[in-house]
Design an enzyme around this catalytic site. Structure first.
Site, short mmCIF file in Angstrom:
data_model
loop_
_atom_site.label_atom_id
_atom_site.label_comp_id
_atom_site.label_asym_id
_atom_site.label_seq_id
_atom_site.Cartn_x
_atom_site.Cartn_y
_atom_site.Cartn_z
N GLY A 50 20.84 17.83 10.50
CA GLY A 50 20.50 16.51 11.06
C GLY A 50 19.20 16.61 11.84
O GLY A 50 18.78 17.70 12.22
N CYS A 77 22.67 24.44 9.54
CA CYS A 77 21.53 24.02 10.35
C CYS A 77 22.01 23.32 11.64
O CYS A 77 22.58 23.97 12.50
CB CYS A 77 20.59 23.15 9.52
SG CYS A 77 18.95 23.03 10.24
N TYR A 78 21.84 22.01 11.77
CA TYR A 78 22.36 21.32 12.95
C TYR A 78 23.85 21.61 13.11
O TYR A 78 24.36 21.77 14.21
CB TYR A 78 22.13 19.81 12.84
CG TYR A 78 22.54 19.02 14.07
CD1 TYR A 78 21.61 18.68 15.05
CD2 TYR A 78 23.86 18.61 14.25
CE1 TYR A 78 21.97 17.97 16.17
CE2 TYR A 78 24.24 17.90 15.39
CZ TYR A 78 23.30 17.58 16.35
OH TYR A 78 23.66 16.87 17.47
N HIS A 172 19.61 26.22 4.38
CA HIS A 172 20.26 25.16 3.61
C HIS A 172 20.73 25.67 2.24
O HIS A 172 19.91 25.77 1.32
CB HIS A 172 19.30 23.98 3.41
CG HIS A 172 19.07 23.21 4.66
ND1 HIS A 172 19.88 22.16 5.05
CD2 HIS A 172 18.16 23.36 5.65
CE1 HIS A 172 19.46 21.70 6.21
NE2 HIS A 172 18.41 22.41 6.59
N GLU A 174 22.48 24.09 0.18
CA GLU A 174 22.66 22.97 -0.75
C GLU A 174 21.39 22.64 -1.55
O GLU A 174 21.45 21.96 -2.56
CB GLU A 174 23.17 21.73 -0.01
CG GLU A 174 22.17 21.07 0.96
CD GLU A 174 22.13 21.70 2.35
OE1 GLU A 174 22.44 22.90 2.47
OE2 GLU A 174 21.76 21.00 3.31
N GLY A 228 24.92 -4.51 -20.15
CA GLY A 228 24.48 -3.65 -21.23
C GLY A 228 23.95 -2.33 -20.71
O GLY A 228 23.63 -1.43 -21.47
N GLY A 229 23.86 -2.21 -19.40
CA GLY A 229 23.45 -0.95 -18.78
C GLY A 229 24.64 0.01 -18.73
O GLY A 229 25.78 -0.40 -18.94
N VAL A 230 24.34 1.27 -18.42
CA VAL A 230 25.41 2.27 -18.49
C VAL A 230 26.48 2.04 -17.42
O VAL A 230 27.68 2.13 -17.72
CB VAL A 230 24.83 3.72 -18.45
CG1 VAL A 230 23.95 3.95 -17.26
CG2 VAL A 230 25.95 4.75 -18.48
N ASP A 231 26.11 1.69 -16.20
CA ASP A 231 27.11 1.57 -15.14
C ASP A 231 28.13 0.47 -15.42
O ASP A 231 29.34 0.69 -15.36
CB ASP A 231 26.45 1.30 -13.78
CG ASP A 231 25.43 2.36 -13.42
OD1 ASP A 231 25.46 3.44 -14.04
OD2 ASP A 231 24.61 2.11 -12.52
N SER A 232 27.61 -0.73 -15.75
CA SER A 232 28.56 -1.83 -15.96
C SER A 232 29.38 -1.61 -17.22
O SER A 232 30.55 -1.98 -17.27
CB SER A 232 27.84 -3.18 -15.97
OG SER A 232 26.98 -3.29 -17.07
N THR A 233 28.79 -0.97 -18.23
CA THR A 233 29.55 -0.74 -19.46
C THR A 233 30.67 0.28 -19.22
O THR A 233 31.80 0.09 -19.67
CB THR A 233 28.63 -0.24 -20.60
OG1 THR A 233 27.53 -1.14 -20.70
CG2 THR A 233 29.37 -0.17 -21.91
N ARG A 301 12.78 -13.90 -8.59
CA ARG A 301 14.01 -13.17 -8.32
C ARG A 301 15.11 -14.10 -7.81
O ARG A 301 16.25 -14.03 -8.24
CB ARG A 301 13.77 -12.07 -7.29
CG ARG A 301 13.11 -10.83 -7.84
CD ARG A 301 13.18 -9.70 -6.82
NE ARG A 301 12.83 -8.43 -7.42
CZ ARG A 301 11.57 -8.00 -7.61
NH1 ARG A 301 10.55 -8.75 -7.25
NH2 ARG A 301 11.35 -6.83 -8.17
N LYS A 383 25.28 9.39 -10.97
CA LYS A 383 24.83 8.84 -12.25
C LYS A 383 25.16 9.76 -13.44
O LYS A 383 25.62 9.28 -14.48
CB LYS A 383 23.32 8.59 -12.20
CG LYS A 383 22.78 7.80 -13.36
CD LYS A 383 22.88 6.34 -13.06
CE LYS A 383 22.29 5.47 -14.16
NZ LYS A 383 22.40 4.06 -13.78
N GLU A 547 8.47 -1.35 -11.05
CA GLU A 547 8.22 -2.63 -11.72
C GLU A 547 6.83 -3.14 -11.35
O GLU A 547 6.23 -2.68 -10.39
CB GLU A 547 9.28 -3.65 -11.29
CG GLU A 547 10.70 -3.28 -11.69
CD GLU A 547 10.90 -3.18 -13.19
OE1 GLU A 547 10.06 -3.70 -13.95
OE2 GLU A 547 11.91 -2.57 -13.60
P1 XMP Z 1 10.67 -0.64 -7.89
O1 XMP Z 1 9.90 -1.61 -8.73
O2 XMP Z 1 11.14 -1.23 -6.60
O3 XMP Z 1 11.98 -0.31 -8.74
O4 XMP Z 1 9.94 0.67 -7.72
C1 XMP Z 1 12.96 0.66 -8.42
C2 XMP Z 1 14.12 0.46 -9.37
O5 XMP Z 1 14.77 -0.78 -9.07
C3 XMP Z 1 14.70 -1.66 -10.19
N1 XMP Z 1 14.42 -3.01 -9.69
C4 XMP Z 1 15.32 -4.00 -9.65
N2 XMP Z 1 16.59 -4.03 -10.07
N3 XMP Z 1 16.72 -6.29 -9.37
C5 XMP Z 1 17.29 -5.20 -9.95
O6 XMP Z 1 18.46 -5.28 -10.35
C6 XMP Z 1 15.44 -6.33 -8.93
O7 XMP Z 1 14.97 -7.34 -8.41
C7 XMP Z 1 14.71 -5.10 -9.08
N4 XMP Z 1 13.44 -4.76 -8.76
C8 XMP Z 1 13.29 -3.46 -9.15
C9 XMP Z 1 13.61 -1.11 -11.07
O8 XMP Z 1 13.80 -1.49 -12.43
C10 XMP Z 1 13.73 0.37 -10.83
O9 XMP Z 1 14.75 0.95 -11.61
#
Ligand code: XMP
Length: 549
Positions: A50, A77-78, A172, A174, A228-233, A301, A383, A547
């Site tokens: 820490g 460490c701490y 450390h 770890e 369609g992403g891995v987490d939600s699927t 957004r 992940k 982004e």
């Molecule tokens: P940035 O652009 O902040 O992106 O470097 C880091 C990660 O976050 C995602 N990202 C978003 N995901 N809503 C989301 O669900 C958003 O408004 C948003 N903005 C960025 C980006 O794709 C990257 O994986």
């Protein structure tokens, strides 16, 4: 279970990480955790590092009950200093110089009367390459302890209590820079604490399905959004395995998805995985609302986020109404959320003696006004564990390894106004870029890649004709945490191929730029003098973001 008490070190989550790699289950909690309020009995406790000094008036300390539980304790460490401080409230001092980086650790074997004092370094070399990061150190050995390791700068770099199984190390184990760190953690957790190495994905699936069934009950129903992403699927598939069609997945096509995405997700999730999925094509609703929004990405957004919530809630009400009538099903009481362990860590890690602990807000908006309880089957996983789980659940490889895609989708990759034609251009260009990345075998090395559409027109010559058309910017980054990122280094030949294809195949584009690696500072003239260029097209994160908007 090994309990990891966090004092706010940037490395704490790596301790849980290493334990997981050893198939040992662990839980991390803030250092202020009251032992009487624990919901499980740990086999051992690790105190993390820490950024504080134990002798400060407002320094964080663990509940003294930690030292009365009769379980082994390892302080890092701490954590070492906390153990020493607990013994006599002295002997921790600021070192003359901070020690940061590699150090050679001299391990003293057979240093105590009792055998257990050697157990931490059992089987490890006498000279270990370790990673140090500390300002304070022990000036003396606390009473009752023996020295089991020393480095040039830290004469008490490893101590062990002669009677109790309490250990402290200044370095450390770890971090991967400590070469034999994981075997040392194994010595502590598996051998000294006796924690079982039985945390496997196989065991996790069985246990989690049972937990979901017990939580939801025999008639309970769950609703959740999939992207369609891995987490939600993976979360959806797990729910489906647990409660079948009593899990209702909803996918909203917001008009700014990747090319053919809604169709593909529907096929994979319904036909392939058997998930009870409703896809809502709300493209027009989103695109109509986005019309005319030019300069403020946050506005995009907000529109997309709020509209998503509205549509999801409308659909959830419909599904709930339909479900109510059926004989053997109860009301929808639960909302599925694909929260992962890093988000949980972020919300529970120790932020300082006076900081209030942040709660997780990912679905704040969705939950409002819906009176649903959250169910988070992935909240214990990292992940890569989610990916392993996905593979185990039979989710296709290309979905398991899919790059993350932001909620606002292409809207934040189309700079300026999002029109139907701009979406078409961005989708087509992105499709070509990703297709070529996959063909060339780079997809798994890259963390995220996309084509963005710039709101500028450049001049080109195509088929002997002068054209005035738009510019595509490619971005591909490598990152582990998405907090910082490096640009991916493509061979020029690859980029030329992508560029040629995009210019030839996508109507309305005449140039392609890459935010790639180059030692040369780009000049604004490379962007045909457009004001969009501020002299930086070679941008890691920071200062850029992943982004565009
Ligand atoms: P940035 O652009 O902040 O992106 O470097 C880091 C990660 O976050 C995602 N990202 C978003 N995901 N809503 C989301 O669900 C958003 O408004 C948003 N903005 C960025 C980006 O794709 C990257 O994986």
């Amino acid at each position: 279970t090994i309990l990891v008490l966090d004092f706010g070190s940037q490395y704490t989550h790596l301790i849980t990480r290493r334990l997981r790699e050893l198939n040992i289950y662990s839980e991390m909690l803030p250092c202020t955790q009251k032992i009487s309020e624990l919901s499980f009995k740990p086999k051992g406790i690790i105190l993390s590092g820490g950024p504080y000094s134990v002798y400060w008036d407002d320094a964080p300390h663990v509940d003294p009950a930690v030292f009365e539980m009769g379980v082994p304790i390892l302080g890092i460490c701490y954590g070492l200093q906390e153990i020493a401080w607990h013994s006599d409230q002295k002997n921790v001092v600021a070192g003359e110089k901070r020690e940061y980086g590699h150090a050679i650790l001299n391990v003293h074997k057979h240093s105590g009367k009792t055998a257990h004092v050697d157990a931490l370094f059992a089987g490890l070399e006498d000279d270990m390459d370790v990673w140090m990061s500390h300002g304070d150190k022990l000036s003396q050995r606390p009473a009752g302890f023996v020295t089991v390791a020393a480095s040039e700068n830290a004469p008490f770099a490893g101590i062990a209590h002669e009677e109790k199984e309490w250990f402290g190390i200044q370095f450390h184990p770890e971090v991967t820079h400590t070469k034999k760190g994981t075997p040392l953690i194994k010595n502590f957790a598996a051998n000294i604490c006796g924690a079982k190495q039985d945390w496997t994905m196989d065991a996790f699936v069985g246990k989690e399905i049972e937990r979901i069934r017990a939580l939801v009950g025999p008639k309970g129903q769950v609703i959740g959004a999939v992207s369609g992403g891995v987490d939600s699927t993976v979360a959806a598939k797990l729910m489906h395995e647990a409660i079948g069609d009593r899990f209702h997945a909803i996918m909203v096509d917001n008009g700014v998805l990747r090319l053919n995405e809604a169709k593909q997700v529907k096929e994979t999730l319904t036909a392939g995985l058997g998930i009870n999925l409703t896809v809502i094509d709300a493209s027009d609703r989103f695109l109509d609302l986005l019309a005319g929004v030019k300069d403020d990405p946050e506005k995009k957004r907000k529109i997309i986020g709020n509209t998503f919530i509205e549509i999801f809630q409308e659909k959830a009400k419909e599904i709930a109404a339909a479900a109510k009538g059926s004989a053997n099903e109860g009301e929808i009481e639960w909302l599925l959320q694909g929260t992962l362990y890093p988000d949980v860590i972020e919300s529970i890690s120790f932020k300082g003696p006076s900081a209030t602990i942040k709660t997780h807000h990912n679905v704040g908006g969705l939950l409002e006004g819906m009176h649903l309880k959250l169910i988070e089957p992935l909240r214990e996983l990292f992940k890569d564990e989610v990916r392993a789980l996905g593979t185990q659940l039979g989710i296709p490889e290309d979905l398991v390894w899919r790059h993350p895609f932001p909620g606002p989708g292409l809207a934040i990759r189309i700079i300026g106004e999002v029109t139907r034609d701009q979406v078409r251009i961005a989708q087509q260009a992105d499709h070509i870029f990703i297709e070529e990345i996959k063909k060339a075998g780079y997809y798994k090395q890259i963390s995220q890649a996309y084509a963005a559409l710039l709101p500028v027109k450049a001049v080109g010559v195509m088929g002997d004709k002068r054209v005035h058309a738009q510019v595509i910017a490619l971005r591909a980054v490598e990152t582990t945490d998405f907090m910082t990122a490096d640009v991916f280094d493509f061979p020029t030949k690859f980029l030329s191929k992508v560029s040629t294809r995009i210019v030839n195949e996508v109507d309305g584009v005449c140039r392609v730029l890459y935010e790639g690696k180059s030692s040369q500072q780009p000049t604004t003239s490379e962007l045909s003098g457009h004001e969009f260029a501020n002299g930086q097209i070679v941008t890691s994160k920071p200062p850029g973001t992943i982004e565009m908007e």
